[in-house]
Design a protein around this motif. Structure first.
Motif, PDB file in Angstrom:
ATOM      1  N   UNK A   1       0.849  -1.176   0.000  1.00 55.82           N
ATOM      2  CA  UNK A   1       0.000   0.000   0.000  1.00 55.82           C
ATOM      3  C   UNK A   1       0.892   1.235   0.000  1.00 55.82           C
ATOM      4  N   UNK A   2       0.376   2.315  -0.540  1.00 52.15           N
ATOM      5  CA  UNK A   2       1.137   3.560  -0.575  1.00 52.15           C
ATOM      6  C   UNK A   2       0.931   4.332   0.722  1.00 52.15           C
ATOM      7  N   UNK A   3       1.716   5.381   0.892  1.00 54.55           N
ATOM      8  CA  UNK A   3       1.717   6.119   2.156  1.00 54.55           C
ATOM      9  C   UNK A   3       0.344   6.721   2.471  1.00 54.55           C
ATOM     10  N   UNK A   4      -0.377   7.184   1.465  1.00 53.66           N
ATOM     11  CA  UNK A   4      -1.709   7.752   1.698  1.00 53.66           C
ATOM     12  C   UNK A   4      -2.679   6.724   2.253  1.00 53.66           C
ATOM     13  N   UNK A   5      -2.601   5.506   1.728  1.00 53.16           N
ATOM     14  CA  UNK A   5      -3.475   4.432   2.212  1.00 53.16           C
ATOM     15  C   UNK A   5      -3.110   4.052   3.647  1.00 53.16           C
ATOM     16  N   UNK A   6      -1.816   3.952   3.936  1.00 56.64           N
ATOM     17  CA  UNK A   6      -1.381   3.631   5.301  1.00 56.64           C
ATOM     18  C   UNK A   6      -1.826   4.727   6.262  1.00 56.64           C
ATOM     19  N   UNK A   7      -1.716   5.953   5.823  1.00 56.79           N
ATOM     20  CA  UNK A   7      -2.158   7.082   6.638  1.00 56.79           C
ATOM     21  C   UNK A   7      -3.655   6.983   6.917  1.00 56.79           C
ATOM     22  N   UNK A   8      -4.431   6.698   5.897  1.00 48.07           N
ATOM     23  CA  UNK A   8      -5.888   6.595   6.042  1.00 48.07           C
ATOM     24  C   UNK A   8      -6.261   5.444   6.973  1.00 48.07           C
ATOM     25  N   UNK A   9      -5.585   4.311   6.836  1.00 41.66           N
ATOM     26  CA  UNK A   9      -5.933   3.126   7.635  1.00 41.66           C
ATOM     27  C   UNK A   9      -5.503   3.253   9.091  1.00 41.66           C
ATOM     28  N   UNK A  10      -4.496   4.077   9.369  1.00 41.00           N
ATOM     29  CA  UNK A  10      -3.988   4.190  10.743  1.00 41.00           C
ATOM     30  C   UNK A  10      -4.358   5.502  11.424  1.00 41.00           C
ATOM     31  N   UNK A  12      -2.633   8.138  11.019  1.00 44.04           N
ATOM     32  CA  UNK A  12      -1.348   8.804  11.252  1.00 44.04           C
ATOM     33  C   UNK A  12      -0.977   9.560   9.972  1.00 44.04           C
ATOM     34  N   UNK A  13      -0.553  10.796  10.126  1.00 44.59           N
ATOM     35  CA  UNK A  13      -0.263  11.623   8.959  1.00 44.59           C
ATOM     36  C   UNK A  13       0.906  11.064   8.144  1.00 44.59           C
ATOM     37  N   UNK A  14       0.910  11.331   6.843  1.00 44.86           N
ATOM     38  CA  UNK A  14       2.063  10.920   6.025  1.00 44.86           C
ATOM     39  C   UNK A  14       3.381  11.488   6.552  1.00 44.86           C
ATOM     40  N   UNK A  15       3.326  12.699   7.058  1.00 52.47           N
ATOM     41  CA  UNK A  15       4.539  13.314   7.623  1.00 52.47           C
ATOM     42  C   UNK A  15       5.078  12.471   8.783  1.00 52.47           C
ATOM     43  N   UNK A  16       4.186  12.035   9.657  1.00 49.48           N
ATOM     44  CA  UNK A  16       4.609  11.194  10.784  1.00 49.48           C
ATOM     45  C   UNK A  16       5.148   9.858  10.294  1.00 49.48           C
ATOM     46  N   UNK A  17       4.501   9.294   9.280  1.00 49.65           N
ATOM     47  CA  UNK A  17       4.970   8.017   8.739  1.00 49.65           C
ATOM     48  C   UNK A  17       6.378   8.161   8.163  1.00 49.65           C
ATOM     49  N   UNK A  18       6.636   9.268   7.475  1.00 48.71           N
ATOM     50  CA  UNK A  18       7.993   9.505   6.958  1.00 48.71           C
ATOM     51  C   UNK A  18       8.988   9.660   8.115  1.00 48.71           C
ATOM     52  N   UNK A  19       8.553  10.337   9.178  1.00 52.05           N
ATOM     53  CA  UNK A  19       9.403  10.484  10.358  1.00 52.05           C
ATOM     54  C   UNK A  19       9.729   9.115  10.962  1.00 52.05           C
TER      55      UNK A  19
END
Length: 131
Positions: A1-10, A12-19
């Motif tokens: 899954x791409x970062x937007x999907x992971x963000x939506x499912x969790x 958690x913002x994409x920025x936080x996921x990159x962090x």
């Protein structure tokens, strides 16, 4: 899954996921176009990372705890994780003790201020001077 999907499912913002990735807490693969792709297991990993942050752990400490999840059968890793969690609990206990001391000191000042306000309210207003 791409970062937007992971963000939506969790949540958690994409920025936080990159962090999380920068800190070595989360991994992804990259497409030819450079887009991040996460395994389905990343959802549970992000939930765990959030729980650890909510428990007051820093990303540095979380990085020491996560290997216990990654290598669950390694006693050495489990011991290191236990030690890290106990250290964090001790740090939180010390913070709580400090906050209690600060609250108690503030209570002393509040009582003193209350007495001062009560004294001021019983002092008669100065009479207006005639000119």
């Amino acid at each position: 899954m791409r970062i937007g999907e992971l963000s939506k499912r969790t949540g958690v913002s994409p920025r936080s996921l990159r962090y999380y990735e920068e800190q070595g807490l989360l991994t992804s693969s990259r497409s030819d176009a450079g887009q991040r792709h996460y395994a389905d297991t990343a959802v549970q990993r992000v939930f765990l990372i959030r729980q650890l942050f909510d428990a007051g752990m820093s990303s540095r400490v979380i990085a020491t705890v996560l290997p216990c999840v990654d290598v669950p059968g390694d006693l050495g890793v489990a011991e290191e994780t236990f030690t890290a969690m106990m250290r964090e609990r001790d740090r939180i206990d010390a913070d709580i003790a400090h906050l209690i001391e600060a609250r108690d000191a503030l209570d002393v000042l509040i009582r003193a201020n209350s007495r001062h306000r009560a004294e001021l309210s019983t002092v008669p207003e100065p009479a207006a001077q005639s000119t």
